[in-house]
Structure formats: C-alpha cells, structure tokens
Design a protein around this motif. Structure first.
Motif, PDB file in Angstrom:
ATOM      1  N   LEU A 189      27.235 -22.658 -18.093  1.00  0.00           N
ATOM      2  CA  LEU A 189      28.002 -21.506 -17.653  1.00  0.00           C
ATOM      3  C   LEU A 189      29.406 -21.907 -17.217  1.00  0.00           C
ATOM      4  N   GLY A 190      30.409 -21.398 -17.934  1.00  0.00           N
ATOM      5  CA  GLY A 190      31.794 -21.687 -17.601  1.00  0.00           C
ATOM      6  C   GLY A 190      32.553 -20.473 -17.102  1.00  0.00           C
ATOM      7  N   THR A 191      31.863 -19.354 -16.919  1.00  0.00           N
ATOM      8  CA  THR A 191      32.504 -18.145 -16.412  1.00  0.00           C
ATOM      9  C   THR A 191      32.862 -18.323 -14.941  1.00  0.00           C
ATOM     10  N   THR A 192      34.063 -17.914 -14.554  1.00  0.00           N
ATOM     11  CA  THR A 192      34.513 -18.075 -13.172  1.00  0.00           C
ATOM     12  C   THR A 192      34.766 -16.715 -12.527  1.00  0.00           C
ATOM     13  N   GLY A 193      35.051 -16.742 -11.222  1.00  0.00           N
ATOM     14  CA  GLY A 193      35.334 -15.516 -10.493  1.00  0.00           C
ATOM     15  C   GLY A 193      34.107 -14.735 -10.090  1.00  0.00           C
ATOM     16  N   THR A 235      18.274 -18.053 -11.000  1.00  0.00           N
ATOM     17  CA  THR A 235      17.929 -18.460 -12.366  1.00  0.00           C
ATOM     18  C   THR A 235      17.686 -19.962 -12.451  1.00  0.00           C
ATOM     19  N   ALA A 236      18.453 -20.737 -11.697  1.00  0.00           N
ATOM     20  CA  ALA A 236      18.345 -22.204 -11.747  1.00  0.00           C
ATOM     21  C   ALA A 236      17.016 -22.702 -11.172  1.00  0.00           C
ATOM     22  N   ARG A 237      16.245 -21.835 -10.537  1.00  0.00           N
ATOM     23  CA  ARG A 237      14.901 -22.230 -10.096  1.00  0.00           C
ATOM     24  C   ARG A 237      13.911 -22.182 -11.251  1.00  0.00           C
ATOM     25  N   ARG A 238      14.314 -21.519 -12.339  1.00  0.00           N
ATOM     26  CA  ARG A 238      13.413 -21.341 -13.476  1.00  0.00           C
ATOM     27  C   ARG A 238      13.861 -22.113 -14.723  1.00  0.00           C
ATOM     28  N   ILE A 239      15.182 -22.265 -14.890  1.00  0.00           N
ATOM     29  CA  ILE A 239      15.714 -22.982 -16.047  1.00  0.00           C
ATOM     30  C   ILE A 239      16.797 -23.957 -15.578  1.00  0.00           C
ATOM     31  N   ALA A 240      17.159 -24.883 -16.455  1.00  0.00           N
ATOM     32  CA  ALA A 240      18.238 -25.826 -16.144  1.00  0.00           C
ATOM     33  C   ALA A 240      19.588 -25.169 -16.417  1.00  0.00           C
ATOM     34  N   VAL A 241      20.499 -25.265 -15.439  1.00  0.00           N
ATOM     35  CA  VAL A 241      21.818 -24.643 -15.544  1.00  0.00           C
ATOM     36  C   VAL A 241      22.887 -25.667 -15.171  1.00  0.00           C
ATOM     37  N   VAL A 242      23.890 -25.828 -16.035  1.00  0.00           N
ATOM     38  CA  VAL A 242      25.107 -26.550 -15.654  1.00  0.00           C
ATOM     39  C   VAL A 242      26.186 -25.498 -15.455  1.00  0.00           C
ATOM     40  N   GLN A 243      26.687 -25.397 -14.235  1.00  0.00           N
ATOM     41  CA  GLN A 243      27.749 -24.444 -13.918  1.00  0.00           C
ATOM     42  C   GLN A 243      28.982 -25.220 -13.479  1.00  0.00           C
ATOM     43  N   ALA A 244      30.122 -24.896 -14.081  1.00  0.00           N
ATOM     44  CA  ALA A 244      31.366 -25.578 -13.724  1.00  0.00           C
ATOM     45  C   ALA A 244      32.538 -24.639 -13.930  1.00  0.00           C
ATOM     46  N   ALA A 245      33.529 -24.754 -13.052  1.00  0.00           N
ATOM     47  CA  ALA A 245      34.759 -23.986 -13.233  1.00  0.00           C
ATOM     48  C   ALA A 245      35.601 -24.576 -14.353  1.00  0.00           C
ATOM     49  N   ASN A 246      35.362 -25.849 -14.661  1.00  0.00           N
ATOM     50  CA  ASN A 246      36.141 -26.537 -15.690  1.00  0.00           C
ATOM     51  C   ASN A 246      35.285 -27.681 -16.237  1.00  0.00           C
TER      52      ASN A 246
END
Length: 264
Positions: free
Chosen positions: A89-93, A105-116
């Motif tokens: 996930l690269g969406t910000t704001g 959601t991250a309790r159920r699937i693997a998520v990489v979230q970053a602003a950049n």
C-alpha cells in the motif's frame, strides 16, 4: 520452496505509478495477472486483464500493489482480506479511520505500507529518527522542506509527514502535538520543540525532501531527490516479492530492506 512466479495485481493500472509498475513487475521476474481502472477499461499499451472492482482482481493475485486514493482504502482492505491476498500500500493521506482499517487488515494478511518506496527515502527517514533522538528539540529546531510537481494536490507530502513523524518518534513525542505547517502572516516566534514543514510546488519535479536541524551553533541537512517515479515502482515490486513468505502483519520498507533488528 515455491518456484512459481509471484502473481501480482496492480490497483490503479492507468495511474502514473501504475503504468510503471506494469513494466517493473515482469522485469522483476513476477507475473502481472491484472489490474483495476475506475471503469474497467483497458489501458493502452498494457496487455493484461482489467477489472473495475478490486474484488474481481484480488482472488487472482498473491499480492496487490496499490497506489490509488484514500477513498478506496477501506474497500480494498475488505476485498484483500476476504481473498487472503497480500497488500503493498502506497496510498497516503489516510484518516484515522482508514488507518485503523489497514491495521485491522494486517492481522489477517501481510501488508507493507509506506509513504515512499524509494530505498533512499527509507534510509533518510531512518536517519531522521536517529537524529531526532540525538538532537533534542530544546537545542535543535527541526524543519522539513519538500517540493513537488505543480499538479500535486496535498501538502505537506506523505513522505514529508513520514520524515517529520520519524523525528518525533526519535524525540519520544507525537508529531500531531508539535507540527507547525503553512506559516503565514504575523505568526510570532517559532515554538520551542516544534517540527516545521514547508511545501513548494512547481514544474514537474518528481520529489525533493530535506530534513534540516538547526541550533545556535550548527546546521545539519539530509536531502533526497527523486529523478524518476520508477524508483517507487521498483521499490514496490521489491516489497511485493519480500511479502511472499511473510505471515500476517503490518510491515514497512525498513523491514523490506532488512534494516530492523529481529525481535526475540
């Protein structure tokens, strides 16, 4: 060991980064299995299935890379959770509610979230955290300066906020309680311990960010300049490949780059 190509879907296939991702996914040895557009229309020059609904794309993928809009975050979180599909996930704001949807959601699937997803920005942000810890706000004023293309609609940028948040984390404070942004007119003196932001817009600059610490006796600056959005696409594909063997959890680019010490 799984030898099958990683199946990647792209949310927002016709966006600026989405088009680059369509090139970088196969270049990285993965399989582009489809993407979404607002109306499900094909994208010129990209040969893959296109869907209007994330729920139709998610079951086809091992990972979905998402650089879309905050309005889609909660819908995408539900669809990817139901499909058991990992999420880059690269969406910000994001609002508090939208971030809570990602956290759940991250309790159920693997998520990489970053602003950049730039490795360079990740390292500068990490250094900003370390400098925030070493340079107290009582002695060093912290300012974040960013400049982007004239079409950018949000300010400060998500990357600038991430850098400011890193400084705050280093100092053991909350950014929201110390932020100074958009100074104009007779504002009075700078607040002690504030973390300031300045946003510039012009031309087609991809992205420039500086973290500046200034005391009465010295100044230290960290600066990163992006010359091409492709660095975000290659970083996101790297994150997707890294997620392949990860359990559910919320990760960031420091995890992807192996910068964090493993917990015992």
């Amino acid at each position: 060991m799984d030898t099958q190509p990683l199946r990647i879907g792209i949310a927002g296939l016709n966006g600026r980064v989405g088009r680059l991702l369509a090139e970088e996914v196969p270049a990285g040895g993965a399989l582009l299995v489809g993407g979404t557009t607002r109306d499900g229309a094909p994208v010129t020059g990209i040969d893959c299935p296109v869907y209007a609904d994330i729920s139709d794309l998610a079951p086809q993928c091992d990972v979905v890379i998402d650089f879309t809009h905050v309005a889609t975050v909660e819908t995408h979180a539900i669809a990817l959770t139901l499909a058991g599909t990992a999420w880059v996930l690269g969406t910000t704001g994001l609002s508090t509610r939208e971030q809570q949807a990602v956290d759940t959601t991250a309790r159920r699937i693997a998520v990489v979230q970053a602003a950049n997803f730039s490795p360079g920005v990740t390292l500068v942000t990490r250094l900003a955290r370390q400098m925030g810890a070493a340079l107290p706000g009582s002695d060093y004023d912290a300012e974040i300066l960013e400049m982007h293309h004239r079409q950018k609609v949000d300010a400060p940028s998500g990357t600038a906020l991430a850098m400011g948040r890193a400084v705050a984390e280093g100092r053991g404070i909350r950014l929201e309680e110390h932020i100074e942004s958009g100074r104009d007119g007779h504002t009075g003196p700078r607040t002690d311990g504030a973390i300031g932001f300045a946003a510039l817009r012009g031309g087609q600059i991809v992205g420039e960010h500086s973290v500046i610490f200034t005391s009465s006796h010295e100044q230290i600056s960290l600066t990163h300049r992006s010359f091409d959005r492709r660095v975000y696409a290659t970083g996101a594909v790297r994150a997707a490949q890294w997620l392949r063997t990860r359990p559910p959890g919320l990760y960031d680019m420091e995890d992807v780059l192996g910068l964090k010490q493993p917990t015992r």
